[in-house]
Design an enzyme around this catalytic site. Structure first.
Site, PDB file in Angstrom:
ATOM      1  N   HIS A  50       0.829  -1.215   0.000  1.00 59.78           N
ATOM      2  CA  HIS A  50       0.000   0.000   0.000  1.00 59.78           C
ATOM      3  C   HIS A  50       0.858   1.257   0.000  1.00 59.78           C
ATOM      4  O   HIS A  50       0.463   2.300   0.532  1.00 59.78           O
ATOM      5  CB  HIS A  50      -0.970   0.014   1.185  1.00 59.78           C
ATOM      6  CG  HIS A  50      -1.744  -1.260   1.321  1.00 59.78           C
ATOM      7  ND1 HIS A  50      -2.847  -1.538   0.551  1.00 59.78           N
ATOM      8  CD2 HIS A  50      -1.539  -2.349   2.094  1.00 59.78           C
ATOM      9  CE1 HIS A  50      -3.312  -2.742   0.872  1.00 59.78           C
ATOM     10  NE2 HIS A  50      -2.532  -3.264   1.788  1.00 59.78           N
ATOM     11  N   ARG A 104       7.688   5.160  -9.269  1.00 57.43           N
ATOM     12  CA  ARG A 104       7.753   6.612  -9.374  1.00 57.43           C
ATOM     13  C   ARG A 104       8.080   7.140 -10.765  1.00 57.43           C
ATOM     14  O   ARG A 104       7.925   8.331 -11.025  1.00 57.43           O
ATOM     15  CB  ARG A 104       8.796   7.175  -8.386  1.00 57.43           C
ATOM     16  CG  ARG A 104       8.390   7.020  -6.948  1.00 57.43           C
ATOM     17  CD  ARG A 104       7.204   7.925  -6.623  1.00 57.43           C
ATOM     18  NE  ARG A 104       6.688   7.680  -5.282  1.00 57.43           N
ATOM     19  CZ  ARG A 104       5.703   6.819  -4.999  1.00 57.43           C
ATOM     20  NH1 ARG A 104       5.125   6.116  -5.967  1.00 57.43           N
ATOM     21  NH2 ARG A 104       5.283   6.655  -3.779  1.00 57.43           N
ATOM     22  N   ARG A 161       0.482   7.325  -5.454  1.00 57.70           N
ATOM     23  CA  ARG A 161       0.584   8.762  -5.188  1.00 57.70           C
ATOM     24  C   ARG A 161       0.943   9.627  -6.385  1.00 57.70           C
ATOM     25  O   ARG A 161       0.429  10.745  -6.493  1.00 57.70           O
ATOM     26  CB  ARG A 161       1.559   8.999  -4.023  1.00 57.70           C
ATOM     27  CG  ARG A 161       0.871   8.776  -2.696  1.00 57.70           C
ATOM     28  CD  ARG A 161       1.831   8.558  -1.584  1.00 57.70           C
ATOM     29  NE  ARG A 161       2.505   7.272  -1.718  1.00 57.70           N
ATOM     30  CZ  ARG A 161       3.351   6.778  -0.831  1.00 57.70           C
ATOM     31  NH1 ARG A 161       3.654   7.486   0.240  1.00 57.70           N
ATOM     32  NH2 ARG A 161       3.900   5.593  -1.000  1.00 57.70           N
TER      33      ARG A 161
HETATM   34  C1  LIG Z   1      -4.493   8.644   0.061  1.00 54.74           C
HETATM   35  C2  LIG Z   1      -4.337   7.169  -0.167  1.00 54.74           C
HETATM   36  C3  LIG Z   1      -5.354   6.310   0.261  1.00 54.74           C
HETATM   37  C4  LIG Z   1      -5.223   4.929   0.070  1.00 54.74           C
HETATM   38  N1  LIG Z   1      -6.225   4.093   0.493  1.00 54.74           N
HETATM   39  C5  LIG Z   1      -6.106   2.762   0.302  1.00 54.74           C
HETATM   40  C6  LIG Z   1      -7.141   1.881   0.713  1.00 54.74           C
HETATM   41  O1  LIG Z   1      -8.168   2.275   1.264  1.00 54.74           O
HETATM   42  N2  LIG Z   1      -6.982   0.552   0.490  1.00 54.74           N
HETATM   43  C7  LIG Z   1      -5.861   0.057  -0.122  1.00 54.74           C
HETATM   44  O2  LIG Z   1      -5.754  -1.145  -0.315  1.00 54.74           O
HETATM   45  N3  LIG Z   1      -4.865   0.870  -0.517  1.00 54.74           N
HETATM   46  C8  LIG Z   1      -4.961   2.208  -0.321  1.00 54.74           C
HETATM   47  N4  LIG Z   1      -3.945   3.041  -0.723  1.00 54.74           N
HETATM   48  C9  LIG Z   1      -2.740   2.469  -1.328  1.00 54.74           C
HETATM   49  C10 LIG Z   1      -2.832   2.518  -2.847  1.00 54.74           C
HETATM   50  O3  LIG Z   1      -3.956   1.796  -3.332  1.00 54.74           O
HETATM   51  C11 LIG Z   1      -1.574   1.947  -3.487  1.00 54.74           C
HETATM   52  O4  LIG Z   1      -1.387   0.593  -3.075  1.00 54.74           O
HETATM   53  C12 LIG Z   1      -0.339   2.717  -3.106  1.00 54.74           C
HETATM   54  O5  LIG Z   1      -0.618   4.108  -3.010  1.00 54.74           O
HETATM   55  C13 LIG Z   1       0.742   2.453  -4.144  1.00 54.74           C
HETATM   56  O6  LIG Z   1       1.960   2.963  -3.689  1.00 54.74           O
HETATM   57  P1  LIG Z   1       2.519   4.389  -4.101  1.00 54.74           P
HETATM   58  O7  LIG Z   1       1.605   5.423  -3.519  1.00 54.74           O
HETATM   59  O8  LIG Z   1       3.878   4.396  -3.459  1.00 54.74           O
HETATM   60  O9  LIG Z   1       2.570   4.462  -5.614  1.00 54.74           O
HETATM   61  C14 LIG Z   1      -4.063   4.419  -0.553  1.00 54.74           C
HETATM   62  C15 LIG Z   1      -3.055   5.290  -0.985  1.00 54.74           C
HETATM   63  C16 LIG Z   1      -3.178   6.651  -0.777  1.00 54.74           C
HETATM   64  C17 LIG Z   1      -2.065   7.569  -1.250  1.00 54.74           C
END
Ligand SMILES: Cc1cc2nc3c(=O)[nH]c(=O)nc-3n(C[C@H](O)[C@H](O)[C@H](O)COP(=O)(O)O)c2cc1C
Length: 166
Positions: A65, A101, A121
């Site tokens: 995540h 990234r 992100r």
């Molecule tokens: C603001 C935000 C909320 C997120 N909410 C969830 C969520 O509710 N469930 C989930 O499985 N992953 C969630 N994620 C993780 C993303 O789905 C994803 O796995 C992760 O952002 C990928 O990594 P990166 O941000 O480094 O690219 C969230 C990420 C962010 C930035």
């Protein structure tokens, strides 16, 4: 006296994270409710990947995540290969996200064997700065960098990608 609504919402929210609300049994329950593909997200261990395949999921999302909820935890990229090994006999697609990234990161992930690389992100940053056009710019920039890198390295297809391990 009842808790005021914002506090109450906070208490409910924190209770959702304080106990394991999902278990392996839920996969069979979800399977019974839909014909849609089930992609199980958050797998970072070969045993869990094997179990997920045995439970009948259609694909696995190797992800921590983005480390959002456990900064400093194990990087998901360090576990992609063992997850791939765990499901190789089942032939399940394995997607990967967490820390992708730029275009070269996409190539690294696909070169290690993932079916696709996901971004979290970076597209949100684009959305914040430029709305839908900002998201498009981020995605186009990452794909352009991947494309340019493949051309510069004389890689004509994704099948040519091999990540060199040191
Ligand atoms: C603001 C935000 C909320 C997120 N909410 C969830 C969520 O509710 N469930 C989930 O499985 N992953 C969630 N994620 C993780 C993303 O789905 C994803 O796995 C992760 O952002 C990928 O990594 P990166 O941000 O480094 O690219 C969230 C990420 C962010 C930035």
């Amino acid at each position: 006296m009842d808790a005021p609504p914002p506090l109450h919402a906070g208490i409910v929210w924190s209770s959702l994270f304080s106990k394991p609300t999902f278990s392996w049994d839920d996969i069979a329950r979800i399977r019974r409710t839909t014909d849609l593909p089930i992609i199980l997200k958050g797998i970072c261990h070969a045993d869990d990947a094997r179990r997920a395949a045995a439970e009948g999921v259609d694909a696995i999302a190797c992800s921590n995540h983005g480390g959002r909820q456990a900064n400093g935890g194990l990087p998901a990229i360090g576990h992609l290969e063992e997850v791939l090994d765990g499901v190789s006999s089942a032939g399940l697609p394995v997607t990967f996200d967490s820390g992708v990234r730029d275009g070269v990161d996409i190539l690294r992930v696909v070169g290690l064997g993932a079916t696709l690389a996901g971004i979290g992100r970076p597209y949100v940053y684009g959305l914040t700065i430029g709305g839908a056009e900002g998201v498009e710019h981020v995605v186009r920039s990452m794909l352009a960098e991947a494309d340019l890198t493949m051309a510069a390295d004389c890689l004509t297809s994704l099948a040519d990608l091999r990540v060199v391990k040191r």
